[in-house]
Design a protein around this motif. Structure first.
Motif, short mmCIF file in Angstrom:
data_model
loop_
_atom_site.label_atom_id
_atom_site.label_comp_id
_atom_site.label_asym_id
_atom_site.label_seq_id
_atom_site.Cartn_x
_atom_site.Cartn_y
_atom_site.Cartn_z
N SER A 216 -35.58 -5.21 -0.63
CA SER A 216 -35.19 -4.56 0.34
C SER A 216 -35.95 -4.46 1.49
O SER A 216 -35.44 -4.54 2.67
CB SER A 216 -34.82 -2.94 -0.07
N TYR A 217 -37.28 -4.10 1.24
CA TYR A 217 -38.15 -4.04 2.31
C TYR A 217 -38.57 -5.47 2.89
O TYR A 217 -39.01 -5.52 4.10
CB TYR A 217 -39.52 -3.35 2.13
N GLY A 218 -38.46 -6.29 2.24
CA GLY A 218 -38.40 -7.82 2.73
C GLY A 218 -37.40 -8.10 3.52
O GLY A 218 -37.60 -8.83 4.90
N SER A 241 -43.33 1.77 5.89
CA SER A 241 -44.79 1.97 5.66
C SER A 241 -44.96 3.12 4.75
O SER A 241 -45.96 3.12 3.35
CB SER A 241 -46.00 1.79 6.53
N THR A 242 -44.34 4.40 5.26
CA THR A 242 -44.38 5.79 4.46
C THR A 242 -43.80 5.38 2.88
O THR A 242 -44.57 6.07 1.94
CB THR A 242 -43.53 6.54 5.12
N VAL A 247 -44.55 4.75 -2.99
CA VAL A 247 -43.90 3.45 -4.13
C VAL A 247 -45.09 2.83 -5.05
O VAL A 247 -45.26 2.83 -6.12
CB VAL A 247 -42.99 2.15 -3.77
N THR A 248 -46.27 2.42 -4.09
CA THR A 248 -47.37 1.81 -4.92
C THR A 248 -48.19 2.97 -5.48
O THR A 248 -48.65 2.46 -6.49
CB THR A 248 -48.22 1.29 -3.49
N LEU A 249 -48.31 4.29 -4.93
CA LEU A 249 -49.30 5.24 -5.58
C LEU A 249 -48.68 5.66 -6.91
O LEU A 249 -49.20 5.80 -7.77
CB LEU A 249 -49.17 6.46 -4.73
N TYR A 250 -47.24 5.61 -6.96
CA TYR A 250 -46.34 5.75 -8.16
C TYR A 250 -46.51 4.50 -9.39
O TYR A 250 -46.80 4.89 -10.28
CB TYR A 250 -45.11 6.32 -7.87
N CYS A 251 -45.85 3.70 -8.78
CA CYS A 251 -45.72 2.43 -9.71
C CYS A 251 -46.97 1.83 -10.16
O CYS A 251 -47.01 1.35 -11.25
CB CYS A 251 -44.75 1.23 -8.88
N ALA A 252 -47.85 1.47 -9.39
CA ALA A 252 -49.19 0.81 -9.73
C ALA A 252 -49.75 1.16 -11.03
O ALA A 252 -50.00 0.53 -12.14
CB ALA A 252 -50.13 0.37 -8.54
N ILE A 288 -47.35 12.63 2.74
CA ILE A 288 -47.38 11.44 3.51
C ILE A 288 -45.74 11.61 4.24
O ILE A 288 -45.73 11.04 5.41
CB ILE A 288 -47.01 10.39 2.48
N TYR A 289 -44.78 11.90 3.76
CA TYR A 289 -43.45 12.00 4.22
C TYR A 289 -43.19 13.12 5.54
O TYR A 289 -42.72 12.76 6.41
CB TYR A 289 -42.33 12.43 3.28
N SER A 290 -44.16 13.99 5.65
CA SER A 290 -44.15 15.21 6.67
C SER A 290 -44.96 14.65 7.88
O SER A 290 -44.38 14.49 8.92
CB SER A 290 -44.48 16.43 6.27
#
Length: 312
Positions: A216-218, A241-242, A247-252, A288-290
């Motif tokens: 999706s982001y690609g 980027s947010t 996603v990276t912090l959670y999935c990795a 991050i989101y705020s």
């Protein structure tokens, strides 16, 4: 330990922290993180509910992510603090099952919600004219309810199986919560078939969503690259980027723990990685989101101004 195993069906959580002043100091840090996560996620949920400018599919999905993070950390940290402060590492059979059920439900549902958020941005940027149809309130409600229901069904199956495994060894779980892979090491039966089902579940709830998010982001980045407006590109890059950071912090760390063979892992490494997706990520997501979202900060200013005007 054998005596304990014969006279009680309770489990023992060996925990994350050493029984020393260092452990107490680390627990204090974890409790501060817990309180920040509670405040941040509750604030995000109420902000989205109260400000009509945020009543869009993107922010409804974000409110569900905050709700999941709020429940996630509340499932883990209070029990950890209780066990450490009272020097009582036991957790009841039912309590372990409840904690495991909520953890697996939230883990699966959060992966699907993150994928839904990526799909929302993909449609909004790549097919803006189709957005009202493809991401209508009905579709948004289906994505949210589907994430919770599918995650719950998957969790129920795993929890029931884990609690029906014969534990003929000790009931001391080398973790700080009732994590199914850690519980499997205590079983007195061959669990390799079930371990493949854990791998399959992780692939469905983590790897497939991650692939979908990446695709999706690609596509989004390719579309943004062709945008004539530099302001539009900047806003889109900020949003993407947010989300990719979250996603990276959670999935990795989650992926490494549940997709890597047991021979590549150790209990200590599993516990350290679990800190990221059970404690740190729920605290970091609302920050991050705020801080990186002008719409959220604008909504916060409007709510504060509204409260101040009421006081006057």
């Amino acid at each position: 330990m054998d005596k304990y195993n014969q006279t009680s069906t309770d489990f023992t959580l060996l925990g994350l922290l050493p029984s020393s002043r260092i452990g107490l100091f680390l627990l204090a840090i974890i409790i501060v993180i817990f309180l920040l996560a509670l405040f941040g996620n509750l604030s995000m949920i109420f902000l989205i509910l109260l400000d009509t400018h945020l009543h869009t599919p993107m922010y409804f999905l974000l409110s569900q992510l905050s709700l999941m993070d709020l429940t996630y950390i509340s499932t883990i940290v209070p029990q950890m603090a209780y066990n450490f402060l009272l020097r009582n590492k036991s957790i009841s059979f039912v309590g372990c099952g409840v904690q495991s059920f909520f953890f697996i439900t939230l883990a699966g549902a959060e992966g699907l919600i993150l994928a839904s958020m990526a799909y929302d941005r993909y449609v909004a940027i790549c097919f803006p004219l189709h957005y009202p149809v493809r991401m209508s309130r009905k579709v948004c409600a289906l994505l949210i309810s589907g994430s919770w229901i599918i995650g719950s069904i998957n969790s129920f199956a795993h929890t029931v199986y884990a609690l029906h495994i014969p534990y003929c060894k000790s009931r001391a779980i080398n973790h700080f919560f009732c994590d199914v892979p850690a519980m499997l090491t205590l079983a007195c039966m061959d669990t390799w078939v079930y371990e493949y089902t854990v791998f399959a579940s992780t692939t469905f709830f983590l790897l497939f969503p991650f692939i979908g998010i990446t695709y999706s982001y690609g596509r989004v980045l390719l579309t943004v690259h062709r945008m004539p407006s530099s302001e539009g590109r900047k806003k889109t890059y900020s949003t993407c980027s947010t989300h990719l950071t979250v996603v990276t912090l959670y999935c990795a760390p989650f992926g490494y723990t549940y997709l890597c063979p047991r021979s590549y892992r150790s209990p200590t490494k599993d516990k350290i990685l679990a800190v990221f997706y059970t404690i740190l990520t729920p605290m970091l997501n609302p920050v991050i989101y705020s801080l990186r979202n002008k719409e959220v900060m604008g909504a916060l200013r409007r709510i504060v101004q509204r409260i101040c005007s009421l006081k006057i």
